[in-house]
Design a protein around this motif. Structure first.
Motif, mmCIF file in Angstrom:
data_model
loop_
_atom_site.group_PDB
_atom_site.id
_atom_site.type_symbol
_atom_site.label_atom_id
_atom_site.label_comp_id
_atom_site.label_asym_id
_atom_site.label_seq_id
_atom_site.Cartn_x
_atom_site.Cartn_y
_atom_site.Cartn_z
ATOM 1 N N TYR A 130 0.873 -1.160 0.000
ATOM 2 C CA TYR A 130 0.000 0.000 0.000
ATOM 3 C C TYR A 130 0.914 1.215 0.000
ATOM 4 O O TYR A 130 1.858 1.288 0.768
ATOM 5 C CB TYR A 130 -0.878 0.013 1.243
ATOM 6 N N PHE A 178 1.397 5.560 -0.179
ATOM 7 C CA PHE A 178 0.780 6.846 0.129
ATOM 8 C C PHE A 178 1.787 7.962 -0.153
ATOM 9 O O PHE A 178 2.993 7.771 -0.036
ATOM 10 C CB PHE A 178 0.403 6.934 1.622
ATOM 11 N N TYR A 205 2.131 11.855 1.479
ATOM 12 C CA TYR A 205 1.651 12.851 2.425
ATOM 13 C C TYR A 205 2.424 14.147 2.200
ATOM 14 O O TYR A 205 3.587 14.138 1.784
ATOM 15 C CB TYR A 205 1.892 12.400 3.870
ATOM 16 N N LEU A 233 1.055 16.061 8.993
ATOM 17 C CA LEU A 233 1.028 15.549 7.632
ATOM 18 C C LEU A 233 -0.402 15.375 7.150
ATOM 19 O O LEU A 233 -1.285 14.957 7.912
ATOM 20 C CB LEU A 233 1.746 14.184 7.571
ATOM 21 N N GLU A 251 7.038 19.906 2.548
ATOM 22 C CA GLU A 251 7.823 18.677 2.530
ATOM 23 C C GLU A 251 6.887 17.519 2.195
ATOM 24 O O GLU A 251 5.771 17.455 2.704
ATOM 25 C CB GLU A 251 8.523 18.434 3.865
ATOM 26 N N PHE A 266 6.262 13.332 1.760
ATOM 27 C CA PHE A 266 6.696 12.039 2.257
ATOM 28 C C PHE A 266 5.994 10.915 1.502
ATOM 29 O O PHE A 266 4.767 10.904 1.380
ATOM 30 C CB PHE A 266 6.374 11.890 3.749
ATOM 31 N N GLY A 307 2.861 0.807 3.249
ATOM 32 C CA GLY A 307 2.115 0.218 4.359
ATOM 33 C C GLY A 307 1.757 -1.231 4.173
ATOM 34 O O GLY A 307 0.818 -1.701 4.797
ATOM 35 N N GLY A 308 2.455 -1.959 3.347
ATOM 36 C CA GLY A 308 2.062 -3.333 3.109
ATOM 37 C C GLY A 308 2.643 -4.303 4.106
ATOM 38 O O GLY A 308 3.766 -4.160 4.536
ATOM 39 N N SER A 339 2.382 -5.074 7.174
ATOM 40 C CA SER A 339 2.772 -4.821 8.545
ATOM 41 C C SER A 339 1.812 -3.824 9.158
ATOM 42 O O SER A 339 1.224 -3.007 8.456
ATOM 43 C CB SER A 339 4.193 -4.266 8.605
ATOM 44 N N LYS A 387 2.916 -1.567 10.958
ATOM 45 C CA LYS A 387 3.652 -0.319 10.969
ATOM 46 C C LYS A 387 3.893 0.171 9.548
ATOM 47 O O LYS A 387 4.095 -0.595 8.628
ATOM 48 C CB LYS A 387 4.997 -0.515 11.682
ATOM 49 N N LEU A 388 3.893 1.474 9.408
ATOM 50 C CA LEU A 388 4.173 2.089 8.124
ATOM 51 C C LEU A 388 5.648 2.407 8.019
ATOM 52 O O LEU A 388 6.324 2.620 9.019
ATOM 53 C CB LEU A 388 3.363 3.367 7.963
ATOM 54 N N PHE A 438 8.206 5.132 6.347
ATOM 55 C CA PHE A 438 8.262 6.463 5.760
ATOM 56 C C PHE A 438 9.576 6.668 5.026
ATOM 57 O O PHE A 438 10.646 6.265 5.500
ATOM 58 C CB PHE A 438 8.163 7.534 6.855
ATOM 59 N N GLY A 439 9.501 7.349 3.880
ATOM 60 C CA GLY A 439 10.709 7.898 3.293
ATOM 61 C C GLY A 439 11.168 9.091 4.125
ATOM 62 O O GLY A 439 10.432 9.580 4.990
ATOM 63 N N LYS A 440 12.374 9.552 3.878
ATOM 64 C CA LYS A 440 12.929 10.656 4.669
ATOM 65 C C LYS A 440 12.432 12.014 4.222
ATOM 66 O O LYS A 440 12.759 13.025 4.845
ATOM 67 C CB LYS A 440 14.450 10.601 4.648
#
Lengths: 112, 115
Positions: free
Chosen positions: A32, A34, A36, A44, A88, A90, A94-95, A97, A99-100, A102-104
């Motif tokens: 998944y 996304f 943001y 975000l 900014e 991001f 989200g696949g 897990s 937990k998601l 994130f890129g930096k």
């Protein structure tokens, strides 16, 4: 392990120019995905998301993103940038897990 | 619209103080999260909670604890604040079903400075 890479830390474009922000993910199955956006001093906000189906997804504020499985990419695009798009961005995966990942982030500056 | 409210936007604390960061959401979301955001490092997960009284460590839990006594409220606690905990803290929530696909809703953030 799952990972998300945003290769560009900072991008500067002129108002009215087109924009592409790059995102590469690492995940065995289709994740998944996304995008943001975070305006200065704010939390975000979701721009768009991809789960399955049509690989070109439309979001808010005129943004779109294209999922390319062969390149493990989910790049964000906008045909004509407005000064209010300075923020900014991001990319998030989200696949598989709870937990998601994130890129930096990529900081966008828009010149008048 | 779902609202996630972080009660303190800006805090200044001294080293060694106990700090509470409060987060409240109004849409009956099961999952709640605390992230820390630092320049160049993106968002890092501190703790998350699947549901009331449930919690799980994230990637950087050291120096932090959490409390989730009610479904709508998720508190982040710094037992003894240190200068390296100066940061922006973001709270988020989402529905639990098919959770990997669910959208996170974020609060506006709490910027903590520890002197």
């Amino acid at each position: 392990a799952q990972s998300v890479t945003q290769p560009d830390i900072h991008i500067t474009v002129s108002e009215g120019a087109s924009l592409e922000l790059r995102c590469n993910y690492s995940y065995g199955a289709t994740p998944y995905l996304f995008w943001y956006v975070q305006s200065p001093g704010q939390g975000l906000q979701l721009l768009l998301k991809y789960f399955s189906g049509d690989t070109l997804v439309q979001g808010i504020k005129g943004f779109e993103a294209e999922f390319k499985r062969s390149q493990s990419s989910f790049n964000l695009r906008k045909p004509s940038v407005h000064w209010s798009d300075a923020a900014e961005y991001f990319c998030v995966s989200g696949g598989g897990s709870e937990k998601l990942v994130f890129g930096k982030g990529t900081k966008l500056t828009v010149n008048p | 619209d779902v609202k996630v409210t972080q009660s303190s936007r800006y805090l200044v604390k001294r080293t060694g103080e106990k700090v509470f960061l409060e987060c409240v959401q109004d849409m009956d979301h099961e999952n709640m999260f605390w992230y820390r955001q630092d320049p160049g490092l993106g968002l890092r997960l501190i703790y998350f909670s699947y549901d009331v009284k449930m919690k799980e460590k994230g990637d950087i839990p050291e120096g932090y604890s959490v409390s989730r006594e009610k479904k709508e409220r998720f508190s982040l606690i710094l037992e003894s604040a240190s200068t390296n905990q100066t940061s922006m803290y973001l709270c988020a929530s989402r529905w639990a079903g098919n959770s990997g696909a669910n959208v996170l809703t974020f609060g506006a953030g709490s910027r903590l400075t520890v002197l």
